[in-house]
Write an enzyme that holds these catalytic residues in place. Structure first.
Site, PDB file in Angstrom:
ATOM      1  N   PHE A 138      70.735  43.361  44.257  1.00  0.00           N
ATOM      2  CA  PHE A 138      71.085  42.489  45.368  1.00  0.00           C
ATOM      3  C   PHE A 138      70.240  41.226  45.456  1.00  0.00           C
ATOM      4  O   PHE A 138      70.424  40.426  46.362  1.00  0.00           O
ATOM      5  CB  PHE A 138      70.976  43.286  46.670  1.00  0.00           C
ATOM      6  CG  PHE A 138      71.800  44.540  46.665  1.00  0.00           C
ATOM      7  CD1 PHE A 138      73.181  44.483  46.710  1.00  0.00           C
ATOM      8  CD2 PHE A 138      71.189  45.790  46.582  1.00  0.00           C
ATOM      9  CE1 PHE A 138      73.952  45.634  46.697  1.00  0.00           C
ATOM     10  CE2 PHE A 138      71.941  46.951  46.576  1.00  0.00           C
ATOM     11  CZ  PHE A 138      73.333  46.883  46.623  1.00  0.00           C
ATOM     12  N   HIS A 165      44.394  47.077  47.222  1.00  0.00           N
ATOM     13  CA  HIS A 165      44.654  48.459  47.601  1.00  0.00           C
ATOM     14  C   HIS A 165      43.373  49.087  48.130  1.00  0.00           C
ATOM     15  O   HIS A 165      42.269  48.627  47.851  1.00  0.00           O
ATOM     16  CB  HIS A 165      45.141  49.269  46.400  1.00  0.00           C
ATOM     17  CG  HIS A 165      46.460  48.815  45.873  1.00  0.00           C
ATOM     18  ND1 HIS A 165      46.997  49.276  44.695  1.00  0.00           N
ATOM     19  CD2 HIS A 165      47.366  47.933  46.375  1.00  0.00           C
ATOM     20  CE1 HIS A 165      48.175  48.706  44.483  1.00  0.00           C
ATOM     21  NE2 HIS A 165      48.408  47.884  45.488  1.00  0.00           N
ATOM     22  N   SER A 193      50.059  50.899  41.749  1.00  0.00           N
ATOM     23  CA  SER A 193      51.308  51.638  41.956  1.00  0.00           C
ATOM     24  C   SER A 193      51.840  52.276  40.681  1.00  0.00           C
ATOM     25  O   SER A 193      52.644  53.212  40.759  1.00  0.00           O
ATOM     26  CB  SER A 193      52.380  50.696  42.541  1.00  0.00           C
ATOM     27  OG  SER A 193      52.044  50.299  43.843  1.00  0.00           O
ATOM     28  N   HIS A 197      49.584  54.848  47.569  1.00  0.00           N
ATOM     29  CA  HIS A 197      48.189  54.429  47.776  1.00  0.00           C
ATOM     30  C   HIS A 197      48.071  53.761  49.131  1.00  0.00           C
ATOM     31  O   HIS A 197      49.064  53.553  49.828  1.00  0.00           O
ATOM     32  CB  HIS A 197      47.729  53.467  46.669  1.00  0.00           C
ATOM     33  CG  HIS A 197      48.597  52.242  46.574  1.00  0.00           C
ATOM     34  ND1 HIS A 197      48.533  51.216  47.487  1.00  0.00           N
ATOM     35  CD2 HIS A 197      49.557  51.897  45.681  1.00  0.00           C
ATOM     36  CE1 HIS A 197      49.416  50.283  47.163  1.00  0.00           C
ATOM     37  NE2 HIS A 197      50.056  50.664  46.073  1.00  0.00           N
ATOM     38  N   THR A 253      56.631  51.311  40.878  1.00  0.00           N
ATOM     39  CA  THR A 253      56.987  52.626  41.415  1.00  0.00           C
ATOM     40  C   THR A 253      58.257  53.186  40.789  1.00  0.00           C
ATOM     41  O   THR A 253      58.250  54.322  40.292  1.00  0.00           O
ATOM     42  CB  THR A 253      57.090  52.575  42.949  1.00  0.00           C
ATOM     43  OG1 THR A 253      55.828  52.173  43.490  1.00  0.00           O
ATOM     44  CG2 THR A 253      57.471  53.934  43.518  1.00  0.00           C
ATOM     45  N   HIS A 308      60.122  47.551  38.796  1.00  0.00           N
ATOM     46  CA  HIS A 308      58.772  47.439  39.342  1.00  0.00           C
ATOM     47  C   HIS A 308      58.013  48.749  39.144  1.00  0.00           C
ATOM     48  O   HIS A 308      58.572  49.763  38.720  1.00  0.00           O
ATOM     49  CB  HIS A 308      58.844  47.054  40.822  1.00  0.00           C
ATOM     50  CG  HIS A 308      57.634  46.372  41.336  1.00  0.00           C
ATOM     51  ND1 HIS A 308      56.860  46.896  42.361  1.00  0.00           N
ATOM     52  CD2 HIS A 308      57.045  45.205  40.983  1.00  0.00           C
ATOM     53  CE1 HIS A 308      55.857  46.072  42.616  1.00  0.00           C
ATOM     54  NE2 HIS A 308      55.949  45.037  41.797  1.00  0.00           N
ATOM     55  N   ASP A 349      53.966  47.211  50.783  1.00  0.00           N
ATOM     56  CA  ASP A 349      52.858  46.843  49.897  1.00  0.00           C
ATOM     57  C   ASP A 349      52.774  45.342  49.692  1.00  0.00           C
ATOM     58  O   ASP A 349      51.684  44.748  49.749  1.00  0.00           O
ATOM     59  CB  ASP A 349      53.060  47.559  48.559  1.00  0.00           C
ATOM     60  CG  ASP A 349      52.059  47.136  47.510  1.00  0.00           C
ATOM     61  OD1 ASP A 349      50.907  47.595  47.566  1.00  0.00           O
ATOM     62  OD2 ASP A 349      52.433  46.344  46.608  1.00  0.00           O
TER      63      ASP A 349
END
Length: 527
Positions: free
Chosen positions: A281, A456, A98, A376, A163, A161, A330
């Site tokens: 959150f 992936h 990612s 992906h 992305t 993360h 994912d």
């Protein structure tokens, strides 16, 4: 007689069902009518919203469609007028992660596996190379901010993360999310959490929402709900509270800001009186939607986060750029839990549907480029030959070799919970799925190869688009092309000086194309 009237005639003449050939004639004529009616929108895109279904490959989209609608149904983005496909390979890998895919999507450059926001001169873990300015890539978020647009992102994973990091950060390793994850030989590098609040474009984002509180705030308090996932994340140990530092900076700017902690807080945000919103959150990932606390004390849905963000961002007369990631698709696939992954796609579907309605109600639909794509794929398979109408989570049939039923969905590889084989008297025997609950949230579809997790996949993924210049997605494209279309459609970055339209008479079209090519070549020659 028009095609539309033909469709009406078929509808009122026959009581059409899917077993009637006239049903398909009507369906095809209606599709033809809609296709003939598609026009190119060549307005400049004032706004751009890109939705990323992380790990949402073609098989996941198909399975989710059947799971939520039917074989003949459609997800919201499958009704978009324009469609292409993008190649997801990395600069150094056939099958990507990612980090490099997000970097391609948001910067327009293919990069190495595991790296974020730096070009392929930077190998993974090479801190010093990532600090070289020439190796750092420019995000579409930076281009949008330089054009005076509001910007932001939402994720159901951590805000640090892979992305979202591709949207704002420069790092030789996607896992350097907080200070405790930096190895001793990377002490000169800044963790991704710090980059979000200290550097551009991160510190100027008007909207940041997702999980990852423990990476942004040392000694962060326990939060009531943790997701059931496989992966642990780092914890900030340097004593800093980056959330408080973010708020102090906004206060010094004289800006109005909000720090929602749950659904109630987010619902109570007055977007008309808010310039910046930072909502964390959960300490790590947000919970899977099927177990999410849906009370006001719980975690907001992707749909609520997205519509709140759009309402806040649309106040800017120069427009906005928003990235929305449904990241737990994912995570569920990595865990080999297909039902959970499909349910997460439904959350993305809700967010897209509500966004479309919001844009229409605000009268800005035709000036907003909407993109739905994936970074992906995964190794999810759909096997034959289940009857039409059968649950996608059910059985496809019996093997002609061992006589044991098998599920429609499977994985090419995955963890031990998906490896439904045992040895009996020296013979390998496959579990009979008709004797277990394959509809269970916790059921792991059978995998052919035992791995530590599902990996992936390397296949192409689709890109769906509507709005200004959506027609530029029309064939197989490189993944990096997505960033170029976003910049061109909204005339930001290298296209900020392009004012003419490449459409019109054939001669003017050719001249405009030549002019555009000269501009692009000049940009790259003198960088």
């Amino acid at each position: 007689m028009s095609i539309f009237l033909l469709c009406l005639l078929f509808r009122f003449t026959y009581g059409l069902t899917e077993i009637d050939k006239n049903y398909w004639k009507e369906s095809d004529l209606n599709d033809l009518h809609e296709s003939l009616d598609v026009a190119y929108n060549t307005n400049i895109a004032k706004n751009v919203i890109i939705f990323i279904g992380d790990g949402m490959g073609p098989n996941t989209v198909t399975a989710a469609r059947i799971y939520s609608e039917s074989e003949s149904g459609y997800l919201s983005w499958e009704r978009f007028p324009h469609l292409g496909a993008i190649k997801t390979y990395a600069a150094d890998k056939q099958v990507p992660d990612s980090a490099n895919t997000a970097t391609a999507l948001f910067t327009g450059t293919k990069t190495n596996y595991g790296t974020v926001g730096v070009d392929s001169n930077v190998k993974r873990y090479d801190c010093e190379a990532s600090l070289v300015e020439e190796n750092k890539l420019i995000s579409v978020a930076t281009s949008a901010q330089e054009a005076g647009k509001s910007t932001g992102f939402i994720t159901t994973t951590r805000v640090t993360h892979a992305t979202p990091a591709g949207f704002f950060a420069h790092s030789a390793d996607r896992d350097w999310e907080c200070d405790s994850s930096l190895p001793p030989d990377a002490s000169n590098c800044k963790d991704i959490g710090r980059q979000l609040v200290e550097d551009l474009p991160g510190k100027k984002f008007n909207v940041i929402m997702g999980g990852g509180r423990q990476l942004m705030q040392a000694n962060s308090p326990d939060l009531p709900q943790d997701p059931i996932v496989m992966f642990d994340s780092c914890v900030r140990t340097d004593g800093r509270d980056l959330i408080a530092e973010w708020a102090e900076e906004k206060k010094s700017w004289g800006a109005r800001y909000a720090l929602p902690n749950n659904t109630r807080d987010l619902l109570n945000v007055d977007v008309s009186q808010t310039d910046y919103l930072f909502g964390l959150f959960q300490n790590s990932y947000l919970p899977y939607d099927y177990i999410r606390d849906k009370s006001e004390n719980g975690v907001p849905s992707l749909e609520l986060m997205t519509t709140t963000a759009v309402k806040l961002l649309m106040k800017n007369e120069n427009g906005f750029l928003l990235m929305v990631e449904s990241g737990m698709i994912d995570i569920a696939h990595h865990a080999g839990k297909a039902r959970i992954a499909l349910h997460e796609v439904m959350g993305l579907n809700d967010a897209v549907n509500s966004t479309i309605k919001l844009l229409k109600d605000a009268g800005i639909e035709k000036e907003t480029l909407l993109i739905v794509t994936s970074d992906h794929s995964h190794t999810l398979t759909i096997s034959g030959y289940a009857d039409k109408g059968n649950s996608i989570l059910g059985l496809a049939g019996k093997s002609k070799v061992d006589g044991v039923p098998y599920t429609t969905l499977g994985y090419a590889n995955s963890g031990i919970a998906n490896y439904h084989y045992t040895a009996v008297n020296g013979t390998v025997v496959r579990e009979d799925p008709s004797k277990v609950d394959t509809m269970s949230w916790d059921y792991g579809q059978q995998a052919a190869v035992l791995q530590d997790e599902n990996t992936h996949g390397g296949n192409d993924v689709f890109v769906y688009a509507s709005g200004p210049y959506a027609h530029l997605f029309h064939r197989i494209h490189e993944q990096s092309y997505v960033a170029t279309v976003m910049r061109y459609a909204s005339r930001i970055g290298e296209f900020s000086s392009v004012t003419s339209s490449p459409y019109g008479s054939s001669s003017s079209s050719i001249l405009s194309s030549v002019f555009l090519l000269i501009i692009i070549q000049s940009i790259y020659l003198f960088q």
